[in-house]
Design a protein around this motif. Sequence first.
Motif, mmCIF file in Angstrom:
data_model
loop_
_atom_site.group_PDB
_atom_site.id
_atom_site.type_symbol
_atom_site.label_atom_id
_atom_site.label_comp_id
_atom_site.label_asym_id
_atom_site.label_seq_id
_atom_site.Cartn_x
_atom_site.Cartn_y
_atom_site.Cartn_z
ATOM 1 N N GLU A 3 0.829 -1.215 0.000
ATOM 2 C CA GLU A 3 0.000 0.000 0.000
ATOM 3 C C GLU A 3 0.862 1.263 0.000
ATOM 4 O OE1 GLU A 3 -3.367 1.009 -0.079
ATOM 5 O OE2 GLU A 3 -3.401 -0.977 -0.982
ATOM 6 N N LYS A 4 1.971 1.168 0.710
ATOM 7 C CA LYS A 4 2.864 2.342 0.813
ATOM 8 C C LYS A 4 3.298 2.825 -0.567
ATOM 9 C CE LYS A 4 5.017 0.510 4.970
ATOM 10 N NZ LYS A 4 6.121 -0.321 5.419
ATOM 11 N N CYS A 5 3.460 1.890 -1.480
ATOM 12 C CA CYS A 5 3.999 2.214 -2.802
ATOM 13 C C CYS A 5 2.926 2.357 -3.881
ATOM 14 C CB CYS A 5 4.982 1.125 -3.217
ATOM 15 S SG CYS A 5 6.438 1.065 -2.183
ATOM 16 N N CYS A 77 15.835 -3.713 -3.851
ATOM 17 C CA CYS A 77 14.479 -3.173 -4.022
ATOM 18 C C CYS A 77 13.659 -3.409 -2.760
ATOM 19 C CB CYS A 77 13.778 -3.833 -5.206
ATOM 20 S SG CYS A 77 14.628 -3.623 -6.782
ATOM 21 N N ARG A 78 13.976 -4.472 -2.046
ATOM 22 C CA ARG A 78 13.262 -4.756 -0.793
ATOM 23 C C ARG A 78 13.704 -3.803 0.307
ATOM 24 N NH1 ARG A 78 11.355 -10.454 -1.252
ATOM 25 N NH2 ARG A 78 11.982 -11.044 -3.346
ATOM 26 N N PHE A 79 14.979 -3.484 0.368
ATOM 27 C CA PHE A 79 15.483 -2.564 1.400
ATOM 28 C C PHE A 79 15.021 -1.133 1.134
ATOM 29 C CE2 PHE A 79 19.378 -5.504 1.669
ATOM 30 C CZ PHE A 79 18.903 -6.143 2.794
ATOM 31 N N TYR A 80 14.912 -0.793 -0.115
ATOM 32 C CA TYR A 80 14.602 0.590 -0.506
ATOM 33 C C TYR A 80 13.306 1.061 0.184
ATOM 34 C CZ TYR A 80 14.402 4.677 -3.479
ATOM 35 O OH TYR A 80 14.395 5.968 -3.923
ATOM 36 N N PRO A 81 13.226 2.326 0.598
ATOM 37 C CA PRO A 81 14.102 3.459 0.312
ATOM 38 C C PRO A 81 15.289 3.629 1.256
ATOM 39 C CG PRO A 81 12.132 4.233 1.423
ATOM 40 C CD PRO A 81 11.962 2.759 1.238
ATOM 41 N N LEU A 82 15.559 2.602 2.067
ATOM 42 C CA LEU A 82 16.752 2.704 2.904
ATOM 43 C C LEU A 82 17.962 2.262 2.079
ATOM 44 C CD1 LEU A 82 17.229 3.617 5.790
ATOM 45 C CD2 LEU A 82 17.228 1.235 6.506
ATOM 46 N N THR A 83 19.016 3.052 2.120
ATOM 47 C CA THR A 83 20.223 2.750 1.360
ATOM 48 C C THR A 83 21.442 3.022 2.257
ATOM 49 O OG1 THR A 83 20.423 4.998 0.533
ATOM 50 C CG2 THR A 83 19.165 3.484 -0.833
ATOM 51 N N TYR A 84 22.583 2.538 1.808
ATOM 52 C CA TYR A 84 23.795 2.776 2.598
ATOM 53 C C TYR A 84 24.637 3.870 1.961
ATOM 54 C CZ TYR A 84 27.883 1.915 5.439
ATOM 55 O OH TYR A 84 28.916 2.070 6.319
ATOM 56 N N ASP A 85 25.004 4.859 2.753
ATOM 57 C CA ASP A 85 25.852 5.953 2.283
ATOM 58 C C ASP A 85 27.292 5.650 2.697
ATOM 59 O OD1 ASP A 85 27.328 8.386 2.153
ATOM 60 O OD2 ASP A 85 25.463 9.517 2.139
ATOM 61 N N LYS A 86 28.121 5.330 1.714
ATOM 62 C CA LYS A 86 29.507 4.918 2.011
ATOM 63 C C LYS A 86 30.319 6.048 2.633
ATOM 64 C CE LYS A 86 32.029 2.175 -0.818
ATOM 65 N NZ LYS A 86 32.541 1.671 -2.096
ATOM 66 N N ASP A 87 30.063 7.278 2.209
ATOM 67 C CA ASP A 87 30.823 8.408 2.749
ATOM 68 C C ASP A 87 30.452 8.693 4.198
ATOM 69 O OD1 ASP A 87 32.076 8.723 0.322
ATOM 70 O OD2 ASP A 87 30.479 10.013 -0.455
ATOM 71 N N ARG A 99 7.897 9.071 -0.093
ATOM 72 C CA ARG A 99 7.136 8.591 1.068
ATOM 73 C C ARG A 99 8.022 7.935 2.131
ATOM 74 N NH1 ARG A 99 2.595 5.495 -2.663
ATOM 75 N NH2 ARG A 99 1.973 7.328 -3.865
ATOM 76 N N THR A 100 9.222 8.432 2.276
ATOM 77 C CA THR A 100 10.153 7.779 3.213
ATOM 78 C C THR A 100 9.604 7.709 4.638
ATOM 79 O OG1 THR A 100 11.260 9.895 3.490
ATOM 80 C CG2 THR A 100 12.274 8.354 1.950
ATOM 81 N N HIS A 101 8.746 8.660 4.977
ATOM 82 C CA HIS A 101 8.204 8.690 6.350
ATOM 83 C C HIS A 101 7.359 7.455 6.672
ATOM 84 C CE1 HIS A 101 5.200 10.384 3.682
ATOM 85 N NE2 HIS A 101 4.282 10.083 4.578
ATOM 86 N N LEU A 102 6.969 6.698 5.623
ATOM 87 C CA LEU A 102 6.141 5.510 5.845
ATOM 88 C C LEU A 102 6.974 4.254 6.105
ATOM 89 C CD1 LEU A 102 3.490 5.978 2.981
ATOM 90 C CD2 LEU A 102 3.288 6.612 5.386
ATOM 91 N N PHE A 103 8.282 4.345 5.916
ATOM 92 C CA PHE A 103 9.136 3.164 6.001
ATOM 93 C C PHE A 103 10.023 3.177 7.253
ATOM 94 C CE2 PHE A 103 8.077 3.759 1.604
ATOM 95 C CZ PHE A 103 7.933 2.481 1.086
ATOM 96 N N GLU A 109 13.768 -1.228 13.818
ATOM 97 C CA GLU A 109 13.587 -1.717 12.447
ATOM 98 C C GLU A 109 14.610 -1.067 11.514
ATOM 99 O OE1 GLU A 109 9.892 -2.266 9.296
ATOM 100 O OE2 GLU A 109 9.829 -0.656 10.758
ATOM 101 N N PHE A 110 14.836 0.214 11.714
ATOM 102 C CA PHE A 110 15.810 0.962 10.923
ATOM 103 C C PHE A 110 17.202 0.361 11.106
ATOM 104 C CE2 PHE A 110 18.891 4.191 10.022
ATOM 105 C CZ PHE A 110 18.347 5.016 9.059
ATOM 106 N N GLU A 111 17.591 0.174 12.363
ATOM 107 C CA GLU A 111 18.927 -0.346 12.661
ATOM 108 C C GLU A 111 19.122 -1.771 12.159
ATOM 109 O OE1 GLU A 111 21.532 1.222 13.748
ATOM 110 O OE2 GLU A 111 20.391 3.079 13.880
ATOM 111 N N LYS A 112 18.095 -2.590 12.346
ATOM 112 C CA LYS A 112 18.179 -3.989 11.927
ATOM 113 C C LYS A 112 18.327 -4.070 10.399
ATOM 114 C CE LYS A 112 15.545 -8.187 12.369
ATOM 115 N NZ LYS A 112 14.185 -8.651 12.451
ATOM 116 N N THR A 113 17.541 -3.276 9.705
ATOM 117 C CA THR A 113 17.604 -3.296 8.240
ATOM 118 C C THR A 113 18.938 -2.740 7.763
ATOM 119 O OG1 THR A 113 15.225 -2.944 8.224
ATOM 120 C CG2 THR A 113 16.362 -2.676 6.126
ATOM 121 N N CYS A 114 19.442 -1.739 8.447
ATOM 122 C CA CYS A 114 20.731 -1.160 8.081
ATOM 123 C C CYS A 114 21.843 -2.215 8.200
ATOM 124 C CB CYS A 114 21.008 0.059 8.962
ATOM 125 S SG CYS A 114 22.503 0.917 8.460
ATOM 126 N N GLU A 115 21.767 -3.018 9.240
ATOM 127 C CA GLU A 115 22.760 -4.098 9.392
ATOM 128 C C GLU A 115 22.645 -5.101 8.252
ATOM 129 O OE1 GLU A 115 22.353 -5.866 13.267
ATOM 130 O OE2 GLU A 115 22.743 -3.936 14.219
#
Length: 129
Positions: A3-5, A77-87, A99-103, A109-115
């Motif tokens: 629904e989010k998308c 595509c499953r992780f998105y819109p969370l991405t890793y910024d190398k810098d 719609r990032t506010h919905l994810f 959840e943020f930290e777990k997905t980031c790992e």
Amino acid sequence: MTEKCKDCGKCCLNTEMMLSKKEIILLLKNYPQDLQEEDFVLKNNEYFQLKNVNGHCVFFDISTKKCKIYSNRPQGCRFYPLTYDKDKKTCVFDEDCPRTHLFYQSHDEFEKTCEQIQKFLREYLDIKL
Ligand code: SF4
Ligand code: SF4
């Protein structure tokens, strides 16, 4: 598509989504029609990525705004819109998503997905972080 998308699909336009070798093999195996690697894979200097046709991911149905391989879509595509910024050496929301506010609303959840993203980049794409 969740629904989010619904009725969006912005991240499927001019995609640069990374693909692991394993995902390429799985897609070739699971795609219902005759699919060749060159139909959907682009190789840049560092890794494989999804190919675009007419300005959108080859698997994006522009009329319905849906992913044609949703249940087999790549991990990125499953992780998105969370991405890793190398810098910054941390995960960030991609600014292209409206719609990032919905994810990943909870900190856990943020930290777990980031790992999971970092693990995926290291182990499946062989990218040094
Ligand atoms: S992840 Fe964001 S940009 Fe992609 S379809 Fe969903 S709302 Fe749109
Ligand atoms: S594989 Fe699906 S979700 Fe991923 S960019 Fe392509 S159309 Fe979008």
